[in-house]
Design a protein around this motif. Sequence first.
Motif, PDB file in Angstrom:
ATOM      1  N   PHE A 147     -70.653  15.535 -29.165  1.00 47.08           N
ATOM      2  CA  PHE A 147     -70.236  16.495 -29.570  1.00 47.08           C
ATOM      3  C   PHE A 147     -69.148  16.036 -30.433  1.00 47.08           C
ATOM      4  O   PHE A 147     -68.739  16.689 -31.651  1.00 47.08           O
ATOM      5  CB  PHE A 147     -69.262  17.467 -28.501  1.00 47.08           C
ATOM      6  CG  PHE A 147     -68.868  18.856 -28.993  1.00 47.08           C
ATOM      7  CD1 PHE A 147     -68.842  20.645 -29.990  1.00 47.08           C
ATOM      8  CD2 PHE A 147     -67.537  18.743 -28.821  1.00 47.08           C
ATOM      9  CE1 PHE A 147     -67.825  21.040 -30.033  1.00 47.08           C
ATOM     10  CE2 PHE A 147     -66.316  19.363 -29.238  1.00 47.08           C
ATOM     11  CZ  PHE A 147     -66.497  20.439 -29.570  1.00 47.08           C
ATOM     12  N   VAL A 148     -68.321  15.245 -30.205  1.00 41.42           N
ATOM     13  CA  VAL A 148     -67.764  14.634 -31.015  1.00 41.42           C
ATOM     14  C   VAL A 148     -67.987  14.287 -32.698  1.00 41.42           C
ATOM     15  O   VAL A 148     -67.515  14.624 -33.324  1.00 41.42           O
ATOM     16  CB  VAL A 148     -66.292  13.654 -30.349  1.00 41.42           C
ATOM     17  CG1 VAL A 148     -65.548  13.072 -31.293  1.00 41.42           C
ATOM     18  CG2 VAL A 148     -65.664  14.062 -28.749  1.00 41.42           C
ATOM     19  N   GLU A 149     -68.926  13.667 -32.200  1.00 44.02           N
ATOM     20  CA  GLU A 149     -69.828  12.986 -33.642  1.00 44.02           C
ATOM     21  C   GLU A 149     -70.174  14.047 -35.035  1.00 44.02           C
ATOM     22  O   GLU A 149     -69.966  14.081 -35.840  1.00 44.02           O
ATOM     23  CB  GLU A 149     -70.568  12.234 -32.989  1.00 44.02           C
ATOM     24  CG  GLU A 149     -70.178  10.636 -32.368  1.00 44.02           C
ATOM     25  CD  GLU A 149     -69.310  10.320 -33.327  1.00 44.02           C
ATOM     26  OE1 GLU A 149     -69.428   9.949 -34.836  1.00 44.02           O
ATOM     27  OE2 GLU A 149     -68.489   9.967 -32.649  1.00 44.02           O
ATOM     28  N   PHE A 155     -65.867  18.616 -39.473  1.00 45.81           N
ATOM     29  CA  PHE A 155     -64.801  19.114 -40.139  1.00 45.81           C
ATOM     30  C   PHE A 155     -63.952  17.633 -40.900  1.00 45.81           C
ATOM     31  O   PHE A 155     -62.794  17.898 -40.765  1.00 45.81           O
ATOM     32  CB  PHE A 155     -64.111  20.118 -38.171  1.00 45.81           C
ATOM     33  CG  PHE A 155     -64.724  21.007 -38.701  1.00 45.81           C
ATOM     34  CD1 PHE A 155     -64.282  22.235 -39.550  1.00 45.81           C
ATOM     35  CD2 PHE A 155     -65.632  21.177 -37.396  1.00 45.81           C
ATOM     36  CE1 PHE A 155     -65.391  22.898 -38.908  1.00 45.81           C
ATOM     37  CE2 PHE A 155     -66.064  22.271 -36.909  1.00 45.81           C
ATOM     38  CZ  PHE A 155     -66.112  23.174 -37.730  1.00 45.81           C
ATOM     39  N   GLY A 156     -63.913  16.832 -40.027  1.00 45.23           N
ATOM     40  CA  GLY A 156     -63.710  15.339 -41.215  1.00 45.23           C
ATOM     41  C   GLY A 156     -62.290  15.155 -39.895  1.00 45.23           C
ATOM     42  O   GLY A 156     -61.910  15.682 -39.012  1.00 45.23           O
ATOM     43  N   ASP A 157     -61.915  13.725 -39.643  1.00 45.87           N
ATOM     44  CA  ASP A 157     -61.528  13.175 -39.091  1.00 45.87           C
ATOM     45  C   ASP A 157     -59.459  14.088 -38.977  1.00 45.87           C
ATOM     46  O   ASP A 157     -59.666  13.643 -37.332  1.00 45.87           O
ATOM     47  CB  ASP A 157     -60.931  11.548 -39.159  1.00 45.87           C
ATOM     48  CG  ASP A 157     -62.246  10.917 -38.766  1.00 45.87           C
ATOM     49  OD1 ASP A 157     -63.010  10.757 -38.495  1.00 45.87           O
ATOM     50  OD2 ASP A 157     -62.287   9.529 -40.024  1.00 45.87           O
ATOM     51  N   ALA A 158     -59.828  14.227 -39.708  1.00 50.29           N
ATOM     52  CA  ALA A 158     -58.091  14.961 -39.184  1.00 50.29           C
ATOM     53  C   ALA A 158     -58.213  16.150 -38.259  1.00 50.29           C
ATOM     54  O   ALA A 158     -56.911  15.969 -38.266  1.00 50.29           O
ATOM     55  CB  ALA A 158     -57.646  15.214 -40.766  1.00 50.29           C
ATOM     56  N   VAL A 159     -59.388  16.599 -38.978  1.00 45.99           N
ATOM     57  CA  VAL A 159     -59.579  18.099 -37.750  1.00 45.99           C
ATOM     58  C   VAL A 159     -59.906  17.858 -36.481  1.00 45.99           C
ATOM     59  O   VAL A 159     -59.196  18.495 -35.901  1.00 45.99           O
ATOM     60  CB  VAL A 159     -60.467  18.730 -38.370  1.00 45.99           C
ATOM     61  CG1 VAL A 159     -60.480  19.774 -37.359  1.00 45.99           C
ATOM     62  CG2 VAL A 159     -59.718  19.917 -40.233  1.00 45.99           C
ATOM     63  N   LEU A 160     -60.719  16.669 -36.666  1.00 46.54           N
ATOM     64  CA  LEU A 160     -61.049  15.840 -34.746  1.00 46.54           C
ATOM     65  C   LEU A 160     -60.026  15.879 -34.475  1.00 46.54           C
ATOM     66  O   LEU A 160     -59.340  15.976 -33.437  1.00 46.54           O
ATOM     67  CB  LEU A 160     -62.006  15.140 -35.103  1.00 46.54           C
ATOM     68  CG  LEU A 160     -62.726  14.265 -34.105  1.00 46.54           C
ATOM     69  CD1 LEU A 160     -62.794  15.541 -32.785  1.00 46.54           C
ATOM     70  CD2 LEU A 160     -62.865  13.364 -33.969  1.00 46.54           C
ATOM     71  N   ALA A 161     -59.215  14.630 -34.585  1.00 49.98           N
ATOM     72  CA  ALA A 161     -57.997  14.078 -34.220  1.00 49.98           C
ATOM     73  C   ALA A 161     -57.021  15.504 -33.421  1.00 49.98           C
ATOM     74  O   ALA A 161     -56.182  15.071 -32.907  1.00 49.98           O
ATOM     75  CB  ALA A 161     -57.129  13.445 -35.054  1.00 49.98           C
ATOM     76  N   ASN A 162     -56.791  15.756 -34.963  1.00 49.06           N
ATOM     77  CA  ASN A 162     -55.257  17.672 -33.542  1.00 49.06           C
ATOM     78  C   ASN A 162     -56.312  18.082 -32.784  1.00 49.06           C
ATOM     79  O   ASN A 162     -55.692  18.710 -31.965  1.00 49.06           O
ATOM     80  CB  ASN A 162     -55.718  18.048 -35.178  1.00 49.06           C
ATOM     81  CG  ASN A 162     -54.548  19.206 -34.648  1.00 49.06           C
ATOM     82  OD1 ASN A 162     -52.955  19.203 -34.879  1.00 49.06           O
ATOM     83  ND2 ASN A 162     -54.809  20.720 -35.306  1.00 49.06           N
ATOM     84  N   ASN A 163     -58.126  18.836 -33.503  1.00 54.24           N
ATOM     85  CA  ASN A 163     -58.225  19.701 -32.671  1.00 54.24           C
ATOM     86  C   ASN A 163     -58.663  19.546 -31.300  1.00 54.24           C
ATOM     87  O   ASN A 163     -59.310  20.353 -30.394  1.00 54.24           O
ATOM     88  CB  ASN A 163     -59.392  20.536 -33.347  1.00 54.24           C
ATOM     89  CG  ASN A 163     -58.089  21.425 -34.831  1.00 54.24           C
ATOM     90  OD1 ASN A 163     -57.736  21.460 -34.273  1.00 54.24           O
ATOM     91  ND2 ASN A 163     -59.239  22.714 -35.322  1.00 54.24           N
TER      92      ASN A 163
END
Length: 373
Positions: A147-149, A155-163
Motif C-alpha cells: 500500500f505504501v509503495e 501521490f509522491g513522497d511529500a504527501v506520503l510522509a504527511n498522510n
Amino acid sequence: MVVMSSPSSSRVLRIPPSGRALVVSDLHGNWADWQAFLRQSRAYERLEAGEDLWVILTGDVPDVVRHRTIDARVPSDGDVKILDDLLAAKARLGERGERIVYAEGNHDFHVARVSLEAAHSEALRQGLDPPAAETFPVVGPETYQRFVERYRESFGDAVLANNILPYDMVPRARTEHLRLITTGPVVVVLEGPRVAIVHAGPVSGVGDYDPTSLRNAIQTAHPSQLRNVSPEDYFAAPYHQVLNSRFRHRDYSLADVAEFAALFDCEALVSGHTPHPYLLDLEQNKALPDCTFTRGVGLIGERQLVLCTSFGAFHPELKRYLELDLTKAYPDARALAADPDAIRPLYSPEEARKLEDVCRPLPGASLASSLSP
C-alpha cells in the motif's frame, strides 16, 4: 451556524461528581511511562479493590517512531503492548472495566483510517469486495508495504510522509485495538470538577454555532462523516477540530476555550496533543502570548491545561498525570494547575535523573523552567 450530524451512540461521556479520576495523555508507545503511571497511581489495584475510580486516557497511544528518537526506552511495539494491557485489564475487571476510558485522539483516528484505506487497496488489487469500515479491517506488514509503495507512486513522497507514514502502528494493529481507540468518547465531562477533557482543543468559532447542534455534532461524531468530503468540510468539522486543533497554529482563540467548556457546563478544558515546546516561541526565547507553565503542566489562558504525561514533556522530571477529586469544583484551569493534590509527577527527581542518558530533553526545557512560578 447549524451543524448537520448523523445519529450514532454518544461520543460525550459524563462522569458524575463521586470518587476520583486519573488522567493520562499521549503515551505514543512508551511502555516504561505507562508502567510508571500504574506504579505511581496503583490504578489497577484500586479498580480491582472496588474503589470509585476512573482511568481516562486522552488518546494517542499509537505510533512510536517519533517517540523512539527522543526516548531509547520506547519499544518498537510499545503501542500494541499498552493497548493489549488495557484490553486485558478491562476484561479482567468485567463491568468495572468500563471505568477505563479511552478518548479518541488524532493518531487513533488516522491509524484506523490508514488501515481501512490499505485494506480497500489490497481488496481492489485482488479483485475482491472492499471490507466494511465497521469490521475494523487490519493489514499485515507485507500488505501495508504494498500500500505504501502504491501510495508513493500515486501521490509522491511529500504527501506520503504527511498522510501515511506518521501512523506507524498500522501494520501492527489488530481489530480489537482499532475498536478500542476509535469507539470511545471525544469529550469526557467531569461534572463535579466542571472540567471537560478532549484530546486536542476546542472547536474554532464556538460562538458562531447553534449550541444544541454543535453539542449534537460532537455527540454523534463518526469517522464516516470525514470520508469523501471536501478539504474545506474536513478541516471545518467539529469532530476533526477536537482531535487536531492547536493554539500555536491559531486554530482557536481563548474565547473558544471558554465557550467550548461552557457548552458542557464546565469552567476548564484539559487536553493532551500539544507538546509543551509548542507553547514557546523559541526564536524570541519566550512563551507564546497567553501561554505559561506551572508545576509541569502548560496553561493556555486561564481555562486550558495542556497535559504531557509522556510524549511532549520537556524531560522525564516534568512528566505529569492528573488525579482529580470528582467532588471538587475548579473555577478555571489555573486553579486546577495550582492544586498540589491534582498534579502528580510520573517520576521522582531521583528516578528522572537516572533517565538522563536515555531520554533526550526537548527544546526549550530550561526556558520553560524559568517561566514556571
